[in-house]
Motif scaffolding. Structure first.
Motif, PDB file in Angstrom:
ATOM      1  N   GLY A   1      22.958  53.601 -15.833  1.00 37.53           N
ATOM      2  CA  GLY A   1      22.847  53.399 -14.393  1.00 37.53           C
ATOM      3  C   GLY A   1      21.780  52.381 -14.040  1.00 37.53           C
ATOM      4  O   GLY A   1      21.985  51.495 -13.202  1.00 37.53           O
ATOM      5  N   HIS A   2      20.611  52.507 -14.685  1.00 33.22           N
ATOM      6  CA  HIS A   2      19.538  51.543 -14.432  1.00 33.22           C
ATOM      7  C   HIS A   2      19.964  50.140 -14.890  1.00 33.22           C
ATOM      8  O   HIS A   2      19.658  49.138 -14.228  1.00 33.22           O
ATOM      9  N   ALA A   3      20.661  50.084 -16.017  1.00 31.83           N
ATOM     10  CA  ALA A   3      21.089  48.792 -16.552  1.00 31.83           C
ATOM     11  C   ALA A   3      22.038  48.085 -15.590  1.00 31.83           C
ATOM     12  O   ALA A   3      21.874  46.896 -15.288  1.00 31.83           O
TER      13      ALA A   3
ATOM     14  N   ASP B   1      23.167  43.863 -11.600  1.00 31.91           N
ATOM     15  CA  ASP B   1      23.705  43.468 -10.299  1.00 31.91           C
ATOM     16  C   ASP B   1      22.682  42.694  -9.476  1.00 31.91           C
ATOM     17  O   ASP B   1      23.039  42.062  -8.473  1.00 31.91           O
ATOM     18  N   ARG B   2      21.429  42.740  -9.889  1.00 32.78           N
ATOM     19  CA  ARG B   2      20.359  42.041  -9.168  1.00 32.78           C
ATOM     20  C   ARG B   2      19.801  40.868  -9.960  1.00 32.78           C
ATOM     21  O   ARG B   2      18.685  40.417  -9.714  1.00 32.78           O
TER      22      ARG B   2
ATOM     23  N   LEU C   1      12.017  46.750  -9.820  1.00 32.74           N
ATOM     24  CA  LEU C   1      12.524  45.424  -9.472  1.00 32.74           C
ATOM     25  C   LEU C   1      11.383  44.516  -9.018  1.00 32.74           C
ATOM     26  O   LEU C   1      11.300  43.346  -9.424  1.00 32.74           O
ATOM     27  N   ARG C   2      10.482  45.038  -8.205  1.00 27.97           N
ATOM     28  CA  ARG C   2       9.342  44.249  -7.743  1.00 27.97           C
ATOM     29  C   ARG C   2       8.406  43.918  -8.904  1.00 27.97           C
ATOM     30  O   ARG C   2       7.876  42.805  -8.981  1.00 27.97           O
TER      31      ARG C   2
ATOM     32  N   PRO D   1      12.441  36.705 -10.990  1.00 27.25           N
ATOM     33  CA  PRO D   1      13.349  35.652 -11.438  1.00 27.25           C
ATOM     34  C   PRO D   1      12.749  34.251 -11.472  1.00 27.25           C
ATOM     35  O   PRO D   1      13.277  33.372 -12.146  1.00 27.25           O
ATOM     36  N   SER D   2      11.651  34.013 -10.738  1.00 20.67           N
ATOM     37  CA  SER D   2      11.028  32.690 -10.803  1.00 20.67           C
ATOM     38  C   SER D   2      10.154  32.602 -12.045  1.00 20.67           C
ATOM     39  O   SER D   2       9.764  33.613 -12.631  1.00 20.67           O
ATOM     40  N   GLU D   3       9.826  31.374 -12.449  1.00 21.91           N
ATOM     41  CA  GLU D   3       8.984  31.184 -13.637  1.00 21.91           C
ATOM     42  C   GLU D   3       7.608  31.781 -13.390  1.00 21.91           C
ATOM     43  O   GLU D   3       6.996  31.565 -12.347  1.00 21.91           O
TER      44      GLU D   3
END
Length: 393
Positions: free
Chosen positions: A149-151, A156-157, A359-360, A368-370
């Motif tokens: 579920g976490h995966a 998806d994000r 996620l944060r 997602p940014s470098e």
């Protein structure tokens, strides 16, 4: 009524049930409300002592469950996380099927595989998250618990997510010096295959629950300290962040548990993993104790646990967090009130808070940014012994 009271009382039998239902606390409230309404109707029709008792118990259960739910919502508010009530009442159905599965390691006795969830909605190479399941070092697999579920949620994000299997300990096989090396080998495989999978080997994070939390904390710190020379195209593999759910950071405490219900069973977990008691194998217990691997290079770490966990004592995770901070490591903790092991059941308030904070945490430290990574010391120890690796890239 007793189940709700168990979320407040330290009486083990009650509190185990209480923490188990805390993931659906508003659903419990709805049932209690229905029971109270039924008891009220019966009392109006024909007053009786039994009906009065049922009504009082139902009202108390409503008040207790709502109070517990409010405290969990307050935790969400402090974390600035917006939660949805509907999935917290009834578990949603989610398709967690992985996109692919591959063998990453072959030993004389078995093949070890991993499942892959490809990043959704990203045209660039995605940050990578390696997920390690729990099960007390003796049970479980990459398809068990909250791992799939976490995966799927993270994929998806925009994250490439890989969940790994590892060899399990037993009364005959004590794999305290094997499992961590296998997780490191899985990370090596993922980093080497990142281009083919659509991932960025420069941005790897780890997630683990329970025993898997212990493994990712230890492996992450050991890679950061240079105990494994993992590299891709001459560049060292750096673990950017770790998120650990109720991690078993202290196996001595698990072995010495005085829990009158679970203590005897809990002791079998470190005995099978280590081979015996802390008195017999003190060096082995030191080797798997997460605190012994802490250094200034340890990855930024998020730790989440329930305040009534009977498998992993909350004080051990708090102590570990304090030692990380003392070493100068970035740390955040999430303490879920009235909750125990497995508070992250799909859709629950605890699950929603944990996922959003993770996620944060990943975005801040792994993408997602470098993002610049932590300092990496030149490896001074040899690689793990040569193995027959699985599929190649």
């Amino acid at each position: 009524m007793l189940a709700v009271a168990g979320q407040y009382l330290p009486i083990v039998g009650f509190s185990i049930v209480g923490t188990a239902i805390s993931t659906r606390i508003f659903g419990v409230a709805l049932v209690a409300i229905a029971l109270a309404a039924t008891a009220t109707a019966l009392l109006l029709w024909s007053p009786s002592a039994a009906g009065t008792t049922v009504l009082v118990a139902a009202v108390a259960a409503v008040l207790g469950s709502v109070s517990n739910g409010v405290r969990q919502l307050a935790t969400a508010r402090r974390a600035d996380v917006a939660v949805r009530i509907a999935p917290a009442v009834r578990r949603p159905r989610v398709d967690t099927t992985p996109d692919a599965a591959e063998v990453y390691l072959r030993t004389r006795d078995e093949e070890l595989s991993l499942s892959i969830w490809r990043a959704v909605g990203t045209g660039a190479r995605a940050p990578i998250v390696v997920v390690v399941h729990g099960g007390g070092w003796v049970n479980g697999d990459r398809d068990s618990g909250g791992t799939p579920g976490h995966a799927r949620w993270l994929a998806d994000r925009g994250y490439l997510v890989v969940a790994v299997d590892y060899s399990l300990s037993s009364p005959e096989r004590h794999l305290w010096d094997v499992q961590e090396g296998q997780i490191a080998e899985a990370i090596r495989w993922v980093a080497g295959c990142a281009d083919r999978l659509g991932g960025d080997p420069r941005r790897i994070a780890l997630i683990g629950e329970s025993a898997g939390g212990n493994l990712v904390l230890n492996v992450g710190s050991r890679i950061a300290a240079g105990q494994w020379a993992l590299s891709v195209d001459g560049e060292p593999v750096v673990i950017r962040a770790i998120s650990a759910l109720y991690p078993g950071v202290d196996l001595r405490t698990i072995w010495y548990s005085r829990d009158v219900v679970l203590g005897k069973w809990l002791r079998t977990l470190p005995e099978r993993y280590i081979g015996g008691s802390p008195d017999r194998y003190p060096a082995r217990y030191d080797a798997v104790d997460s605190s012994t691997h802490i250094s200034v290079t340890s990855p930024p770490t998020l730790l989440a646990f329930g305040t009534l966990d009977h498998l992993v004592e909350p004080r051990t995770v708090r102590t570990y967090a304090r030692r990380l901070r003392e070493a100068g490591v970035a740390v955040r903790t999430l303490e879920m009130p009235h909750s125990g092991h497995g508070f992250d059941e799909e859709g629950s308030i605890g699950c929603q808070i944990y996922r959003e904070l993770t996620l944060r945490w990943l975005a801040a430290h792994a993408g997602p940014s470098e993002q610049p990574g932590p300092r990496h010391r030149t490896p001074d120890l040899a690689d793990p012994p040569p193995v027959d690796r699985g599929s190649t890239c």
